[in-house]
Design an enzyme around this catalytic site. Structure first.
Site, PDB file in Angstrom:
ATOM      1  CG  HIS A 190      -1.921   1.138   1.185  1.00 49.70           C
ATOM      2  ND1 HIS A 190      -2.993   1.226   2.034  1.00 49.70           N
ATOM      3  CD2 HIS A 190      -1.998   2.262   0.409  1.00 49.70           C
ATOM      4  CE1 HIS A 190      -3.692   2.327   1.777  1.00 49.70           C
ATOM      5  NE2 HIS A 190      -3.086   2.978   0.801  1.00 49.70           N
TER       6      HIS A 190
ATOM      7  CG  PHE B 108      -1.890   3.240  -6.020  1.00 49.10           C
ATOM      8  CD1 PHE B 108      -2.139   3.915  -4.833  1.00 49.10           C
ATOM      9  CD2 PHE B 108      -1.462   1.916  -5.939  1.00 49.10           C
ATOM     10  CE1 PHE B 108      -1.964   3.300  -3.601  1.00 49.10           C
ATOM     11  CE2 PHE B 108      -1.293   1.294  -4.722  1.00 49.10           C
ATOM     12  CZ  PHE B 108      -1.542   1.987  -3.553  1.00 49.10           C
TER      13      PHE B 108
ATOM     14  CG  HIS C 161      -2.361   9.067  -3.497  1.00 45.99           C
ATOM     15  ND1 HIS C 161      -3.014  10.186  -3.009  1.00 45.99           N
ATOM     16  CD2 HIS C 161      -2.332   8.161  -2.475  1.00 45.99           C
ATOM     17  CE1 HIS C 161      -3.371   9.962  -1.752  1.00 45.99           C
ATOM     18  NE2 HIS C 161      -2.963   8.747  -1.409  1.00 45.99           N
ATOM     19  CD  GLU C 162       0.524   5.431  -1.321  1.00 44.74           C
ATOM     20  OE1 GLU C 162       1.307   5.385  -0.349  1.00 44.74           O
ATOM     21  OE2 GLU C 162      -0.712   5.579  -1.183  1.00 44.74           O
TER      22      GLU C 162
ATOM     23  CE  LYS D 287      -2.468  11.203   2.635  1.00 43.53           C
ATOM     24  NZ  LYS D 287      -3.781  10.505   2.693  1.00 43.53           N
ATOM     25  CG  HIS D 288       2.235   8.699   2.108  1.00 46.52           C
ATOM     26  ND1 HIS D 288       1.779   9.052   3.361  1.00 46.52           N
ATOM     27  CD2 HIS D 288       1.162   8.156   1.451  1.00 46.52           C
ATOM     28  CE1 HIS D 288       0.494   8.733   3.473  1.00 46.52           C
ATOM     29  NE2 HIS D 288       0.098   8.207   2.330  1.00 46.52           N
TER      30      HIS D 288
END
Length: 226
Positions: free
Chosen positions: A60, A111, A114-115, A118-119
């Site tokens: 994830h 995806f 996004h990872e 954001k992170h």
């Protein structure tokens, strides 16, 4: 102190402070693996990747964390996801870090974007974009959660297993206590959903989690079939 010297001194202090802020971007990382059977066995839509239905836990994310249990997000809007920087990793990421959301706009690339946005940007400058994704893949390669659970007699067979037994099995297999997150499927069953393990700030090695992260689960949970 002359005025010009005073300005230079203040600029030097500011530069040092900025450097410290960058270096102290996070204290450690959560490496989060997801069980596809639990994700897809809910009311949300689920589409398997072109490579086919997965048979293992998938990544994830790799999430920077502070010791006060806060998660920094969207730390550098100028650091955009650039697939050319991780071209050598794409093949492995497609296998172990797929996207299960449906829709034309919901792609695996989105995806990963996004990872990173954001992170991943919150792991800078300790981990650049290539280092961030490579670190996640490396940890995944070292930690086979599914095999660890199977070795303890815990199978994705739709049966109930004690939460403590799952934690103990993972601790025995990795050396570290995991955080287990559950979800609720459409029938109201509490399921094994995600496994969190703590990683040092450099993204190199598993560590004992320095803080306690609470995620809701029952004492007995279902390990759903994919």
């Amino acid at each position: 102190m002359q005025f010009s010297s005073l300005i230079s001194f203040h600029l030097l202090v500011l530069q040092c402070l900025c450097y410290l802020c960058l270096v102290q971007s996070h204290d450690f990382l959560f490496f989060v693996q997801m069980w596809p059977g639990a994700y897809c066995d809910t009311k949300r839509t689920c589409c398997y990747p072109a490579a086919g239905k997965p048979t293992d836990f998938t990544i994830h994310g790799l999430w920077p964390v502070f010791n006060n249990v806060t998660f920094p997000e969207d730390c550098n809007p100028n650091s955009h996801y650039n697939e050319t920087k991780i071209s050598d990793l794409i093949s492995e990421m497609q296998k172990t870090w797929p996207n299960f959301n449906c829709g034309k706009k919901s792609t695996t690339t989105k995806f990963w974007t996004h990872e990173w946005t954001k992170h991943g940007t919150c792991a800078l400058p300790v981990l650049d974009q290539h280092g961030y994704f490579a670190a996640a893949l490396s940890i995944k390669d070292k930690v086979n959660i599914l095999q660890i659970l199977k070795n303890a007699g815990i199978q994705p067979d739709g049966k109930l297993y004690k939460l403590d037994d799952i934690k103990e099995a993972i601790k025995a297999g990795t050396g570290y206590i995991p955080v287990i997150e559950c979800n609720t499927n459409a029938s109201g069953n509490i399921q094994l959903y995600q496994v969190y393990l703590c990683v040092d700030a450099a993204g190199s090695d598993l560590i004992e989690c320095p803080v306690t992260l609470k995620r809701a689960c029952n004492t007995s949970i279902e390990f759903p079939i994919i």
